[in-house]
Design an enzyme around this catalytic site. Structure first.
Site, PDB file in Angstrom:
ATOM      1  N   ASP A  12      33.853  24.759  30.089  1.00  0.00           N
ATOM      2  CA  ASP A  12      35.061  24.285  30.783  1.00  0.00           C
ATOM      3  C   ASP A  12      34.835  24.001  32.255  1.00  0.00           C
ATOM      4  OD1 ASP A  12      36.376  24.642  28.353  1.00  0.00           O
ATOM      5  OD2 ASP A  12      36.860  26.740  28.827  1.00  0.00           O
ATOM      6  N   LYS A  15      33.163  19.099  32.515  1.00  0.00           N
ATOM      7  CA  LYS A  15      32.146  18.147  32.018  1.00  0.00           C
ATOM      8  C   LYS A  15      32.816  16.849  31.578  1.00  0.00           C
ATOM      9  CE  LYS A  15      30.971  21.153  28.900  1.00  0.00           C
ATOM     10  NZ  LYS A  15      31.786  22.296  29.370  1.00  0.00           N
ATOM     11  N   GLY A  39      36.386  21.457  24.156  1.00  0.00           N
ATOM     12  CA  GLY A  39      37.653  20.837  24.529  1.00  0.00           C
ATOM     13  C   GLY A  39      37.430  20.159  25.858  1.00  0.00           C
ATOM     14  N   HIS A  40      37.284  18.841  25.849  1.00  0.00           N
ATOM     15  CA  HIS A  40      36.960  18.095  27.066  1.00  0.00           C
ATOM     16  C   HIS A  40      38.156  17.259  27.490  1.00  0.00           C
ATOM     17  CE1 HIS A  40      32.393  18.362  25.980  1.00  0.00           C
ATOM     18  NE2 HIS A  40      32.962  19.530  26.143  1.00  0.00           N
ATOM     19  N   GLN A 225      30.122  23.146  25.755  1.00  0.00           N
ATOM     20  CA  GLN A 225      29.972  24.536  26.177  1.00  0.00           C
ATOM     21  C   GLN A 225      29.208  24.589  27.510  1.00  0.00           C
ATOM     22  OE1 GLN A 225      29.084  24.004  22.481  1.00  0.00           O
ATOM     23  NE2 GLN A 225      31.295  24.011  22.496  1.00  0.00           N
TER      24      GLN A 225
HETATM   25  P1  GDP Z   1      35.121  20.754  29.962  1.00  0.00           P
HETATM   26  O1  GDP Z   1      35.210  21.533  28.705  1.00  0.00           O
HETATM   27  O2  GDP Z   1      33.929  21.126  30.785  1.00  0.00           O
HETATM   28  O3  GDP Z   1      35.195  19.262  29.767  1.00  0.00           O
HETATM   29  O4  GDP Z   1      36.387  21.158  30.848  1.00  0.00           O
HETATM   30  P2  GDP Z   1      37.908  21.315  30.324  1.00  0.00           P
HETATM   31  O5  GDP Z   1      38.471  19.968  30.126  1.00  0.00           O
HETATM   32  O6  GDP Z   1      37.993  22.283  29.201  1.00  0.00           O
HETATM   33  O7  GDP Z   1      38.551  22.051  31.558  1.00  0.00           O
HETATM   34  C1  GDP Z   1      38.584  21.480  32.829  1.00  0.00           C
HETATM   35  C2  GDP Z   1      40.065  21.344  33.255  1.00  0.00           C
HETATM   36  O8  GDP Z   1      40.148  21.113  34.641  1.00  0.00           O
HETATM   37  C3  GDP Z   1      40.773  20.163  32.613  1.00  0.00           C
HETATM   38  O9  GDP Z   1      42.113  20.480  32.419  1.00  0.00           O
HETATM   39  C4  GDP Z   1      40.632  19.061  33.655  1.00  0.00           C
HETATM   40  O10 GDP Z   1      41.659  18.086  33.579  1.00  0.00           O
HETATM   41  C5  GDP Z   1      40.755  19.855  34.925  1.00  0.00           C
HETATM   42  N1  GDP Z   1      39.990  19.355  36.058  1.00  0.00           N
HETATM   43  C6  GDP Z   1      38.811  18.696  36.082  1.00  0.00           C
HETATM   44  N2  GDP Z   1      38.383  18.542  37.347  1.00  0.00           N
HETATM   45  C7  GDP Z   1      39.316  19.102  38.142  1.00  0.00           C
HETATM   46  C8  GDP Z   1      39.422  19.286  39.560  1.00  0.00           C
HETATM   47  O11 GDP Z   1      38.557  18.928  40.342  1.00  0.00           O
HETATM   48  N3  GDP Z   1      40.547  19.950  40.003  1.00  0.00           N
HETATM   49  C9  GDP Z   1      41.504  20.384  39.167  1.00  0.00           C
HETATM   50  N4  GDP Z   1      42.551  21.022  39.698  1.00  0.00           N
HETATM   51  N5  GDP Z   1      41.422  20.243  37.823  1.00  0.00           N
HETATM   52  C10 GDP Z   1      40.338  19.624  37.332  1.00  0.00           C
HETATM   53  P1  IMO Z   2      33.650  23.283  26.283  1.00  0.00           P
HETATM   54  O1  IMO Z   2      32.759  22.209  25.724  1.00  0.00           O
HETATM   55  C1  IMO Z   2      34.446  27.534  26.849  1.00  0.00           C
HETATM   56  C2  IMO Z   2      33.148  30.256  23.673  1.00  0.00           C
HETATM   57  C3  IMO Z   2      34.211  30.938  22.846  1.00  0.00           C
HETATM   58  C4  IMO Z   2      33.483  32.227  22.519  1.00  0.00           C
HETATM   59  C5  IMO Z   2      32.043  31.767  22.316  1.00  0.00           C
HETATM   60  C6  IMO Z   2      31.671  31.523  20.860  1.00  0.00           C
HETATM   61  O2  IMO Z   2      35.093  22.934  26.316  1.00  0.00           O
HETATM   62  O3  IMO Z   2      33.122  23.773  27.602  1.00  0.00           O
HETATM   63  P2  IMO Z   2      32.251  29.620  19.088  1.00  0.00           P
HETATM   64  O4  IMO Z   2      33.549  29.193  18.514  1.00  0.00           O
HETATM   65  O5  IMO Z   2      31.506  28.531  19.782  1.00  0.00           O
HETATM   66  O6  IMO Z   2      31.376  30.344  18.109  1.00  0.00           O
HETATM   67  O7  IMO Z   2      32.640  30.718  20.208  1.00  0.00           O
HETATM   68  O8  IMO Z   2      31.915  30.556  23.032  1.00  0.00           O
HETATM   69  N1  IMO Z   2      33.247  28.767  23.710  1.00  0.00           N
HETATM   70  C7  IMO Z   2      33.665  28.077  24.780  1.00  0.00           C
HETATM   71  N2  IMO Z   2      34.118  28.497  25.977  1.00  0.00           N
HETATM   72  N3  IMO Z   2      34.295  26.214  26.621  1.00  0.00           N
HETATM   73  C8  IMO Z   2      33.810  25.775  25.441  1.00  0.00           C
HETATM   74  O9  IMO Z   2      33.532  24.472  25.198  1.00  0.00           O
HETATM   75  C9  IMO Z   2      33.501  26.717  24.429  1.00  0.00           C
HETATM   76  N4  IMO Z   2      33.037  26.633  23.164  1.00  0.00           N
HETATM   77  C10 IMO Z   2      32.871  27.892  22.745  1.00  0.00           C
HETATM   78  O10 IMO Z   2      35.375  31.148  23.585  1.00  0.00           O
HETATM   79  O11 IMO Z   2      33.500  33.080  23.632  1.00  0.00           O
HETATM   80 MG    MG Z   3      36.581  22.756  27.686  1.00  0.00          MG
END
Ligand code: GDP
Ligand code: IMO
Ligand code: MG
Length: 426
Positions: A12, A15, A39-40, A225
């Protein structure tokens, strides 16, 4: 130009946003490990998209989105996601390719994961319950694994299904006698329907990527991840089941990492972790809650509150080294805008010994006391900044300290979820 985007923490890191930004300059976007545990999130044109199984590239008309052999794919959720994307963005048609070598997540993988989690003692891993680990376990075990290509050979698959489902029913009933046994014919027929719908997209993605390299196409690898969740190098056993650090690109895609021109590591300006396992800089106080609220730190996939804490340069630095990054991105800087001071963990103290090495054992990581460097906050809004020299001096010093501790130059600083809210440093 071949680029790879990798999370350097526990996932998270934003990316999705960075991949979206870079997609403009690439023709192919590749998911090569993990599955719908990811979850991107992407924001542009006033719209928000959350993708789990589909590569971000699917949102862009000029891009081919590729799902490689190292991915585990749930055809049911994948199709639902594809339908939702097509409804909003129009037909994807031949811009999506799925490897016939990718492994298929079956209904028993979710059931098995839930039953095993219930039966397991000790701290729960807190997985996403998407059948990711149980599908990868199947792949390593081989006997009961189903690859995408198998779905198109029903004559040989059907008898295997009988054997697999009978075995799974025995195990599942032993783990949880209240579970309804699975019906072989039902599952088989359902998966044949999914397979037919996905048939136009199935391809030998390895050959496709090798040809793309010959044609000098611009390829972008979308990591899922983060490096600290890597099965071999992460905080085992509190990890995911694939190589989610930079190590996984080659293994998952069949494309040598030697062709990658830019390995970009993404970090948040602080730390989050969702699920179980030690997190030395976690904050259980008002500051932790402030970060969670301002950063909307609730899981994209499961909605769980993410654990929040100060930036951990020992952990992220280790992530950067195992992933072999050329440049870093510091994201979500704006989340820290209101804090009077900010901290960076620059070493651990474990049993009275100071170290900058990241420990191998979860018990040692749990015992690690962070040694902090405290920096003054900037207490002003950075979300409108578009150049480094527009950042308040303290914010600039903060991101520069992170880059220095991670021993990699800054490529971008992200100050908001929208594509435009980005500072290009390079
Ligand atoms: P990922 O799994 O690495 O793609 O990241 P996620 O999408 O799960 O989580 C990142 C969250 O932060 C999302 O809700 C994005 O919309 C938000 N986000 C990304 N960059 C920024 C930033 O620079 N500032 C803020 N406040 N939110 C951001
Ligand atoms: P993105 O791509 C954050 C964590 C789960 C758990 C561990 C194992 O959005 O960054 P799994 O279901 O993969 O066997 O769970 O890994 N986990 C993540 N945490 N971002 C993710 O993906 C994750 N995918 C798995 O919460 O701790
Ligand atoms: Mg994510």
């Amino acid at each position: 130009m071949i680029t790879s985007v990798i999370g350097l923490q526990w996932g998270d890191e934003a990316k999705g946003k960075i991949v979206d930004l870079l997609t403009e300059k690439h023709e192919i976007v590749v998911r090569y490990q993990g599955g719908n545990n990811a979850g991107h999130t992407v924001k542009f044109g006033g719209q928000t998209y959350k993708l789990s199984g589909l590569p971000i590239g699917v949102l862009h008309d000029h891009v081919t989105a590729v799902v490689c052999p190292g991915v585990v794919l749930n055809p049911e959720t994948f199709l639902a996601e594809l339908d939702a994307v097509e409804e909003r963005r129009g037909p994807v048609e031949d811009r999506l390719k799925i490897s016939d070598r990718a492994h298929v997540i079956m209904p028993w993988h979710m059931l098995e994961e839930a039953a095993l989690d219930k039966a397991r003692g000790g701290e729960s891993i807190g997985t996403t319950m998407r059948g990711i680990g149980t599908c990868y376990r199947e792949k390593a075990g081989r006997g009961h694994a189903v690859r995408f290509g198998d779905l198109y050979k029903p004559d040989s698959l059907r008898p295997r299904f009988d054997e697999i489902v009978s075995f799974k029913n025995t195990i599942l009933q032993a783990l949880d006698p209240e579970l309804e046994p699975l019906d072989t014919g039902d599952v088989f027929d359902r998966y044949q329907v999914f397979a037919e719908r996905l048939r136009p997209y199935v391809a030998d993605t390895t050959a496709l990527l090798h040809q793309a390299l010959r044609d000098e196409k611009k390829i972008l690898f979308e990591g899922a991840q983060g490096s600290l969740l890597d099965i071999d190098h992460g905080t085992f056993p509190f990890v995911t089941s694939s190589n989610s650090s930079g190590c996984g690109v080659h293994a998952g895609s069949g494309v040598s990492e030697r062709v990658i021109d830019r390995m970009i590591g993404v970090v948040k300006a602080y730390t989050t972790r969702v699920g179980g396992g030690p997190c030395p800089t976690e904050l259980h106080d008002d500051t932790g809650q402030h970060i969670r609220d301002r950063g909307h730190e609730y899981g994209t996939v499961t909605g769980r509150p993410r654990r929040c804490g100060w930036f951990d340069a020992v952990a992220a630095g280790y992530g950067a080294r195992i992933s072999g990054v050329d440049q870093i991105v510091v994201a979500l800087l704006d989340v820290l805008d209101e804090l009077p001071e900010v901290r960076i963990c620059e070493a651990y103290e474990i049993d009275g010994v100071r170290t900058t090495n990241f420990p191998a054992h979860a018990d040692d990581l749990a015992a690690a006391k962070p040694v902090y460097r405290t920096l003054p906050g900037w207490q002003s809004d950075t979300s409108g900044c578009r150049r480094m020299d527009e950042l308040p001096a303290n914010a600039r010093a903060y991101v520069e300290t992170i880059a220095e501790l991670l021993e990699a130059p800054l490529a971008y600083v992200s100050v908001g979820p929208d594509r435009e809210q980005t500072i290009v440093v390079e």
